[in-house]
Design an enzyme around this catalytic site. Sequence first.
Site, PDB file in Angstrom:
ATOM      1  N   SER A 172       0.951  -1.262   0.035  1.00 35.59           N
ATOM      2  CA  SER A 172       0.063   0.001   0.029  1.00 35.59           C
ATOM      3  C   SER A 172       0.837   1.172   0.028  1.00 35.59           C
ATOM      4  O   SER A 172       2.090   1.139  -0.076  1.00 35.59           O
ATOM      5  CB  SER A 172      -1.153  -0.009   1.269  1.00 35.59           C
ATOM      6  OG  SER A 172      -0.076   0.629   2.309  1.00 35.59           O
ATOM      7  N   LYS A 173       0.232   2.232  -0.068  1.00 39.20           N
ATOM      8  CA  LYS A 173       0.935   3.708  -0.078  1.00 39.20           C
ATOM      9  C   LYS A 173       1.942   3.926   0.938  1.00 39.20           C
ATOM     10  O   LYS A 173       3.002   4.530   0.586  1.00 39.20           O
ATOM     11  CB  LYS A 173      -0.421   4.712  -0.253  1.00 39.20           C
ATOM     12  CG  LYS A 173       0.029   6.194  -0.449  1.00 39.20           C
ATOM     13  CD  LYS A 173      -0.151   6.412  -1.964  1.00 39.20           C
ATOM     14  CE  LYS A 173       0.623   7.395  -2.301  1.00 39.20           C
ATOM     15  NZ  LYS A 173       1.372   7.263  -3.616  1.00 39.20           N
TER      16      LYS A 173
END
Length: 471
Positions: free
Chosen positions: A238-239
């Site tokens: 994820s980010k």
Amino acid sequence: MDPVITRFPPSPTGWLHVGGARTALFNWLYARHTGGRFVLRFEDTDIERSTPQSVDAILESMAWLGIDWDEGPYFQSERLPVYREHLQILLDTGHAYYCTCSPEDIEAMRREATAHGGKPRYDGRCRNKQRPASDDAVIRFKAPATGTTVVDDRVKGPIAFQNSELDDFIICRSDGMPMYNLAVVVDDITMGINTIIRGDDHVNNTPKQILLYKALGVPLPLFAHVPMVLGNDRSRLSKRHGAMSVTEYREMGYLPDAMLNYLVRLGWSHGDQEFFTRPELIAKFSLDNIGKSAGVFDPAKLLALNAEHIREAKPETLVGPLQPFLKAHEVTQLDRRPMDLVIATLQPRSKTLVEMAAGALFYFQSPIVYEDKAAAKFLKPSAQEPLRQLTTALTQLSRFDEAQIEGAFAQTMEATGLKLGKIAQPVRVALSGKTVSPGIFEMIRVLGREETLVRINQALAFIEARAAAPP
Ligand code: GLU
């Protein structure tokens, strides 16, 4: 043997992320390696979440990565008649039926099943009711209640699913939109896809898809489920693990070839080789060496690989990619300098094109702007003599190549009795404004005689002005 036909079917609900790009890459490489075909298809039946902007962003990322396709892009939203036709076949052959159970009915079934410790599932209530089509009817697939469905996975080996675990799943919503499993199977069949390489988050869909192939009487494609890419804490990527969209890497000054090289290694290996050129990847990629464990995304490794690809690239191939980064600094007239030589001096010291552009700025600056510390330390009266001597020596050179330039420095050392460093540092500051720059001889050659002399004279004038009026 039939040619391999692979596909990449993104849902256009966002940008192309690292995991999606890897899936595209594996399918593309396998098609290219085998001399087969690669199909691009947008799975845009989720009307609320699919956007034309995402389609454009994905196309742009693929173009940047250099992943080209032989067929498509197809759009599922334009293929509703094809799904209709296949739904009708399934209805006509008794493999599917209309179901009018309300959401409340389904909820009640779920509660009932979980209360008895079972899995929430549809209980088949409309199965044999021969309900007609209606506005509120979904279509369900009549899944076998017993037996097993085996996914003979090319990466993971055989995986058996109990059919009793698969309920009569919905294949078409009441508004006529096909569900993912139906659309994907119909597309893959009608587009002749015989090799499906995708993330293993889809493994649980595969038995349902296999049942649909069987119901439609079509031979199965080869399935290869690739382990997901994880973050360095081994959680789903994820980010917070770093930039996730492919375009962000383009903007950060990564080369597409470095990106491909990094992505492929997140799930495939060839001995202990780490660096691959694009042609090498096409030559060597196969399904045999796809790993069984998840790849861990490591931005530091990607950066190191990018630096290596920058170092290894032919300088002239970097001129185009570097241009937008120079433009961001308002440098547009690249023909003022021999760009391939400019780039060659910066390749060993640039991890990204952003760094390379920053490093190249001084070549285009005029007049040169000195860093305060550099000027204070090296542009002093004691530098006047060597700078003047060097000017004379450079003026006399018959050819302006690196060997002769080195000779001019030797001559200056002899004339002044100074060591190379004592001469080179003021010259470096005079030419680049900084104490760190490309090698002095190569830098002078790139600037050319005229510009080098202009800059040395600017430094001499600066020293004189300082001496007359100290800061
Ligand atoms: N649209 C699906 C996705 O983006 C494709 C899944 C598949 O490869 O079948 O995950």
